[in-house]
Design a protein around this motif. Structure first.
Motif, PDB file in Angstrom:
ATOM      1  N   ALA A  41       1.043  -1.090   0.121  1.00  0.00           N
ATOM      2  CA  ALA A  41      -0.394   0.170  -0.165  1.00  0.00           C
ATOM      3  C   ALA A  41       0.730   1.445  -0.013  1.00  0.00           C
ATOM      4  CB  ALA A  41      -0.718   0.037   1.658  1.00  0.00           C
ATOM      5  N   GLU A  42       1.512   1.595   0.480  1.00  0.00           N
ATOM      6  CA  GLU A  42       2.859   2.685   0.619  1.00  0.00           C
ATOM      7  C   GLU A  42       3.849   2.602  -0.822  1.00  0.00           C
ATOM      8  OE1 GLU A  42       4.206   2.600   5.265  1.00  0.00           O
ATOM      9  OE2 GLU A  42       5.614   0.460   4.110  1.00  0.00           O
ATOM     10  N   LEU A  43       3.598   1.512  -1.178  1.00  0.00           N
ATOM     11  CA  LEU A  43       4.831   1.941  -2.542  1.00  0.00           C
ATOM     12  C   LEU A  43       3.512   1.584  -3.471  1.00  0.00           C
ATOM     13  CD1 LEU A  43       7.587  -1.200  -2.498  1.00  0.00           C
ATOM     14  CD2 LEU A  43       7.596   1.371  -2.115  1.00  0.00           C
ATOM     15  N   ALA A  44       2.170   1.627  -3.560  1.00  0.00           N
ATOM     16  CA  ALA A  44       1.131   2.175  -4.228  1.00  0.00           C
ATOM     17  C   ALA A  44       1.028   3.817  -4.215  1.00  0.00           C
ATOM     18  CB  ALA A  44       0.181   1.346  -4.085  1.00  0.00           C
ATOM     19  N   ILE A  45       0.814   3.954  -2.821  1.00  0.00           N
ATOM     20  CA  ILE A  45       0.709   6.114  -2.972  1.00  0.00           C
ATOM     21  C   ILE A  45       1.914   5.922  -3.549  1.00  0.00           C
ATOM     22  CG2 ILE A  45       0.859   7.766  -1.702  1.00  0.00           C
ATOM     23  CD1 ILE A  45      -0.583   5.675   0.828  1.00  0.00           C
ATOM     24  N   PRO A 340      -2.401   1.905  -9.333  1.00  0.00           N
ATOM     25  CA  PRO A 340      -1.967   1.493  -8.390  1.00  0.00           C
ATOM     26  C   PRO A 340      -2.175   1.668  -6.798  1.00  0.00           C
ATOM     27  CG  PRO A 340      -0.300   3.234  -9.777  1.00  0.00           C
ATOM     28  CD  PRO A 340      -1.712   3.508  -9.917  1.00  0.00           C
ATOM     29  N   LEU A 341      -3.044   2.812  -6.762  1.00  0.00           N
ATOM     30  CA  LEU A 341      -4.262   2.737  -5.731  1.00  0.00           C
ATOM     31  C   LEU A 341      -4.936   1.543  -4.793  1.00  0.00           C
ATOM     32  CD1 LEU A 341      -4.355   6.542  -4.879  1.00  0.00           C
ATOM     33  CD2 LEU A 341      -2.740   5.145  -3.616  1.00  0.00           C
ATOM     34  N   ILE A 342      -5.531   1.074  -5.747  1.00  0.00           N
ATOM     35  CA  ILE A 342      -6.656  -0.101  -5.893  1.00  0.00           C
ATOM     36  C   ILE A 342      -5.550  -1.445  -5.894  1.00  0.00           C
ATOM     37  CG2 ILE A 342      -8.308  -0.864  -7.049  1.00  0.00           C
ATOM     38  CD1 ILE A 342      -8.892   1.592  -8.586  1.00  0.00           C
ATOM     39  N   THR A 343      -4.204  -1.066  -6.492  1.00  0.00           N
ATOM     40  CA  THR A 343      -3.736  -2.399  -6.862  1.00  0.00           C
ATOM     41  C   THR A 343      -2.994  -3.167  -5.176  1.00  0.00           C
ATOM     42  OG1 THR A 343      -3.571  -2.086  -9.096  1.00  0.00           O
ATOM     43  CG2 THR A 343      -2.481  -4.049  -8.212  1.00  0.00           C
ATOM     44  N   GLY A 344      -2.171  -1.665  -4.697  1.00  0.00           N
ATOM     45  CA  GLY A 344      -1.613  -1.791  -3.648  1.00  0.00           C
ATOM     46  C   GLY A 344      -2.863  -2.262  -2.347  1.00  0.00           C
ATOM     47  N   SER A 345      -3.733  -1.989  -1.744  1.00  0.00           N
ATOM     48  CA  SER A 345      -5.294  -2.037  -1.389  1.00  0.00           C
ATOM     49  C   SER A 345      -4.768  -3.462  -1.579  1.00  0.00           C
ATOM     50  CB  SER A 345      -5.743  -1.335  -1.449  1.00  0.00           C
ATOM     51  OG  SER A 345      -5.781   0.419  -1.552  1.00  0.00           O
ATOM     52  N   ALA A 346      -5.278  -4.143  -2.546  1.00  0.00           N
ATOM     53  CA  ALA A 346      -5.780  -5.106  -2.928  1.00  0.00           C
ATOM     54  C   ALA A 346      -4.439  -6.115  -2.285  1.00  0.00           C
ATOM     55  CB  ALA A 346      -6.307  -5.704  -4.484  1.00  0.00           C
TER      56      ALA A 346
END
Length: 421
Positions: A41-45, A340-346
């Motif tokens: 999630a952090e890397l998605a941000i 990326p935000l959606i993918t990181g959360s998933a």
């Protein structure tokens, strides 16, 4: 072709070097982030920060160029970008990295605007298509080559970040020493998204969703590889396969684009992407199934971008194409921030293999929406469509507008030629 490239070879060389540095840093974020213990999630941000900066740069850089000129803007952005790359290992914190990625995205977008303005000025109506194609190939080869360079160092040290900074720094030499003065970068005001949607629902929705796909592939693939325990060399190969597929599949899809209903081709390409991702999600325990999935999923992404541009232009007048290009770039950018935000959360909630699940789902939505649009609008005869030209999703509105104008001119010339017989 050689005669065409003789006037722009220095620019293309500079672009290859820039993409070597930028491509290294994209994968390095996932590698080093895993070493530092950053979550998905952090890397998605962090990943989304780049695309937010990129979108801002596409809007603001033309104003800066009009104020101080191409050379100063190009040199300043290059200096900031080089400094930002060196700063990553100095500030190993997700929020600091997000700020740095915002900076790099802004700078990279500005570099594209400036370089593409020079390329456009160095082209004629007869050579523009070949120059833009060479530009796309130069970018892709730079990204693929960057993955090889990553195998020469250790992501746990500062060496690779310094190497990426060096590549960016030296890239400006051949460009700044060879370019001639270029006209002011003029980018049309983007068409409002509601107006763009009314003109081409499939083009607008499709390119928004594709933005989420591209940003997830380019920004989160290394994160996925790190989390499932791939080595640095294997992660570099995974990312290289994403872009290698795009390089090899661009031509056959482009050839078909000018000869068939583009909505059918969009459906087929998206379905191939969805199927590849779902196979990786279900059977992705082995290395080579993952590589095959990356090849086909990445291979259809870039051609889909060009297909959406061409499909949208099929329903626009030549006068509306520049504004529509800006609107499409905006829609793509918003999707790239959200993807990326959606993918990181998933990945955080469901595990690393949900990387493929999210990608496959988005591809599936694109395919289903293309099927739906086939029932809502009559097909445009292939003889009346605009010409297809391969474009990378990372290009700025300058190149997208130039490609749209070239496509309209080619289509008009074809109609004129057909009318003579």
């Amino acid at each position: 072709m050689l005669q065409v490239l003789s006037g722009v070879w220095a620019l293309l060389l500079g672009i290859v070097l820039i993409m070597l540095g930028n491509g290294m840093h994209f994968t390095l974020i996932g590698l080093r982030g895993g070493i530092e213990g950053f979550s998905a999630a952090e890397l998605a941000i962090v990943t989304s920060g780049y695309f937010a900066g990129f979108l801002a740069g596409a809007h603001l850089t033309p104003r800066l160029i009009r104020r101080v000129g191409h050379v100063r803007v190009f040199a300043a952005l290059g200096s900031f970008m080089s400094a930002g790359l060196i700063a990553f290992p100095l500030f190993t914190d997700p929020w600091a990295w997000t700020v740095l990625r915002l900076l790099l995205g802004f700078c990279m977008s500005g570099v594209y605007v400036t370089a593409e303005s020079w390329l456009n000025a160095a082209s004629t109506n007869e050579t523009r298509g070949k120059v833009l194609s060479a530009y796309m190939i130069a970018q892709t080869l730079g990204i693929i080559g960057a993955q090889y360079l990553l195998t020469l160092g250790d992501a746990a040290t500062s060496v690779l970040f310094i190497g990426a900074s060096i590549m960016v720094s030296i890239s400006f030499g051949p460009i700044l020493l060879s370019v001639s003065p270029a006209p002011v970068a003029e980018v049309a005001r983007p068409m409002p998204l509601p107006s763009l949607f009314r003109s081409s629902p499939l083009g607008t929705v499709g390119i928004f969703l594709l933005g989420a796909v591209y940003a997830t592939q380019s920004g989160m693939a290394a994160v996925f590889g790190t989390q499932i325990g791939l080595t640095a060399d294997q992660i570099a190969l995974l990312v290289a396969m994403l872009f290698g597929g795009a390089l090899l599949l661009q031509y056959p899809i482009g050839w078909l684009s000018d000869r068939t209903d583009r909505r059918k081709l969009i459906f087929s390409a998206a379905a191939l992407g969805a199927g590849s991702c779902m196979l990786a999600w279900v059977f992705g325990g082995g290395l080579w199934p993952l590589m095959a999935a990356a090849f086909f999923a990445g291979g259809v992404t870039t051609p889909l971008y060009a297909l959406f541009l061409a499909h949208t232009n099929d329903f626009l007048s030549a006068e509306d194409m520049p504004a529509a290009s800006g609107g499409l770039v905006l829609a793509f950018g918003v999707g790239a921030i959200l993807g990326p935000l959606i993918t990181g959360s998933a990945m955080q909630l469901l595990g690393p293999f949900s990387f493929w699940l999210v990608l496959g789902t988005i591809f599936g939505v694109i395919a289903l929406y293309a099927l739906y649009r086939m029932t809502q609008r009559a097909v445009v005869p292939a003889a009346e469509t605009e010409s297809y030209i391969g474009m990378l999703p990372t290009t700025s509105p300058v190149a997208v507008e130039a490609a749209s104008v070239w496509a309209a001119e080619q289509a008009e010339a074809k109609l004129d030629a057909d009318g003579q017989f």
